[in-house]
Motif scaffolding. Structure first.
Motif, PDB file in Angstrom:
ATOM      1  N   SER A   1       0.828  -1.207   0.000  1.00 45.16           N
ATOM      2  CA  SER A   1       0.000   0.000   0.000  1.00 45.16           C
ATOM      3  C   SER A   1       0.861   1.255   0.000  1.00 45.16           C
ATOM      4  CB  SER A   1      -0.947  -0.004   1.196  1.00 45.16           C
ATOM      5  OG  SER A   1      -0.240   0.221   2.397  1.00 45.16           O
ATOM      6  N   TYR A   2       1.961   1.245   0.727  1.00 40.49           N
ATOM      7  CA  TYR A   2       2.866   2.404   0.712  1.00 40.49           C
ATOM      8  C   TYR A   2       3.528   2.571  -0.655  1.00 40.49           C
ATOM      9  CZ  TYR A   2       3.054   4.630   5.244  1.00 40.49           C
ATOM     10  OH  TYR A   2       2.771   5.396   6.343  1.00 40.49           O
ATOM     11  N   TRP A  57      -3.509   9.491  -4.355  1.00 39.96           N
ATOM     12  CA  TRP A  57      -2.280   9.019  -3.715  1.00 39.96           C
ATOM     13  C   TRP A  57      -2.415   8.974  -2.197  1.00 39.96           C
ATOM     14  CZ3 TRP A  57       0.582  11.456  -0.047  1.00 39.96           C
ATOM     15  CH2 TRP A  57       0.306  12.819   0.158  1.00 39.96           C
ATOM     16  N   TRP A  58      -3.133   9.932  -1.615  1.00 44.40           N
ATOM     17  CA  TRP A  58      -3.271   9.978  -0.153  1.00 44.40           C
ATOM     18  C   TRP A  58      -4.022   8.761   0.375  1.00 44.40           C
ATOM     19  CZ3 TRP A  58      -8.153   9.897   1.808  1.00 44.40           C
ATOM     20  CH2 TRP A  58      -9.197  10.160   0.898  1.00 44.40           C
ATOM     21  N   PRO A 107      -2.892   2.366   4.914  1.00 37.89           N
ATOM     22  CA  PRO A 107      -1.993   1.838   5.959  1.00 37.89           C
ATOM     23  C   PRO A 107      -2.567   1.953   7.368  1.00 37.89           C
ATOM     24  CG  PRO A 107      -0.725   3.073   4.373  1.00 37.89           C
ATOM     25  CD  PRO A 107      -2.164   3.290   4.029  1.00 37.89           C
ATOM     26  N   TRP A 108      -3.265   3.052   7.663  1.00 42.75           N
ATOM     27  CA  TRP A 108      -3.865   3.180   8.990  1.00 42.75           C
ATOM     28  C   TRP A 108      -5.005   2.189   9.171  1.00 42.75           C
ATOM     29  CZ3 TRP A 108      -2.074   4.958  13.271  1.00 42.75           C
ATOM     30  CH2 TRP A 108      -1.075   5.918  13.243  1.00 42.75           C
ATOM     31  N   ASN A 139      -5.116  -5.087  11.967  1.00 44.83           N
ATOM     32  CA  ASN A 139      -4.122  -5.915  12.666  1.00 44.83           C
ATOM     33  C   ASN A 139      -4.340  -5.849  14.173  1.00 44.83           C
ATOM     34  OD1 ASN A 139      -1.724  -7.468  13.105  1.00 44.83           O
ATOM     35  ND2 ASN A 139      -0.633  -5.573  13.514  1.00 44.83           N
ATOM     36  N   LEU A 140      -4.602  -4.676  14.679  1.00 41.50           N
ATOM     37  CA  LEU A 140      -4.827  -4.492  16.112  1.00 41.50           C
ATOM     38  C   LEU A 140      -6.038  -5.295  16.575  1.00 41.50           C
ATOM     39  CD1 LEU A 140      -3.727  -2.722  18.485  1.00 41.50           C
ATOM     40  CD2 LEU A 140      -5.510  -1.095  17.909  1.00 41.50           C
ATOM     41  N   VAL A 141      -7.129  -5.208  15.824  1.00 42.71           N
ATOM     42  CA  VAL A 141      -8.360  -5.917  16.199  1.00 42.71           C
ATOM     43  C   VAL A 141      -8.148  -7.426  16.154  1.00 42.71           C
ATOM     44  CG1 VAL A 141     -10.734  -6.385  15.466  1.00 42.71           C
ATOM     45  CG2 VAL A 141      -9.885  -4.029  15.537  1.00 42.71           C
ATOM     46  N   PHE A 142      -7.552  -7.937  15.069  1.00 46.55           N
ATOM     47  CA  PHE A 142      -7.344  -9.381  14.953  1.00 46.55           C
ATOM     48  C   PHE A 142      -6.388  -9.896  16.029  1.00 46.55           C
ATOM     49  CE2 PHE A 142      -8.419  -9.642  10.141  1.00 46.55           C
ATOM     50  CZ  PHE A 142      -9.772  -9.633  10.449  1.00 46.55           C
TER      51      PHE A 142
END
Length: 196
Positions: A141-142, A154-155, A162-163, A169-172
């Motif tokens: 993604s980056y 692009w933003w 990414p956020w 990732n945090l939730v899983f």
């Protein structure tokens, strides 16, 4: 006129000073090489030849050299103690929770504890595979954000995706921790299992 048989007179004899014993003749110093000259090499590499009647010195501080054909002693590390059931569950759940700090905690837990507990091996492998999958998607993604730098979207790839991936990732990782800590197992919904 002096008598030829008379011993010579010591001038210090009457002064109360004891007579000095005769001094041995002084040997001249060896000639010094001029400044900047290379000193001559000593024979035998600077080591004097062995004197007769003197036992030879042991090389390497008295340790005898290894005999040919005899293998050196092998020192095997003691195997690590297996984890009990509570520790196994604890490290297995920590492997998932460590995902909030990216790949390193699950990698360390997998490498250190994989042979000490079956549940830890299974769950740390699953968590590590998820972290590798997530990291690949995050880097892609980056890269897309850099490629699309001069476009209106692009933003989206450089910041928003990414956020969003980090929150996923945090939730899983927290769900995996809760499930394994409760006595179950956890499989991530999307996971490429690179490590079998």
């Amino acid at each position: 006129m002096t008598d030829q048989n008379q011993p010579p007179i010591d001038p210090a004899a009457g002064s109360g000073v004891p007579p000095q014993p005769p001094q041995p003749p002084q040997q001249p110093l060896p000639p010094q090489p001029p400044a900047g000259a290379v000193p001559p090499q000593q024979p035998y590499g600077g080591v004097p030849p062995q004197q007769p009647g003197v036992p030879p010195q042991q090389p390497y501080g008295g340790v005898p050299p290894q005999q040919p054909g005899v293998p050196p002693q092998q020192y095997a590390a003691a195997p690590a103690a297996p984890l009990d059931q509570a520790q196994d569950k604890q490290w297995a759940s920590f492997a998932h929770l460590g995902g909030i700090l990216w790949i390193l905690p699950s990698l360390i837990i997998f490498l250190v504890f994989k042979d000490r507990g079956a549940l830890t091996r299974q769950e740390s492998k699953e968590a590590l595979n998820w972290q590798i999958t997530w990291l690949i998607v995050w880097v892609v993604s980056y890269i897309l954000g850099i490629i699309l730098l001069f476009t209106p979207i692009w933003w989206l790839f450089a910041t928003l995706i990414p956020w969003a991936l980090y929150i996923v990732n945090l939730v899983f990782s927290i769900i995996g921790f809760v499930r394994v800590n409760g006595g179950g197992t956890y499989r991530y919904p999307v996971n490429f299992r690179f490590i079998k």
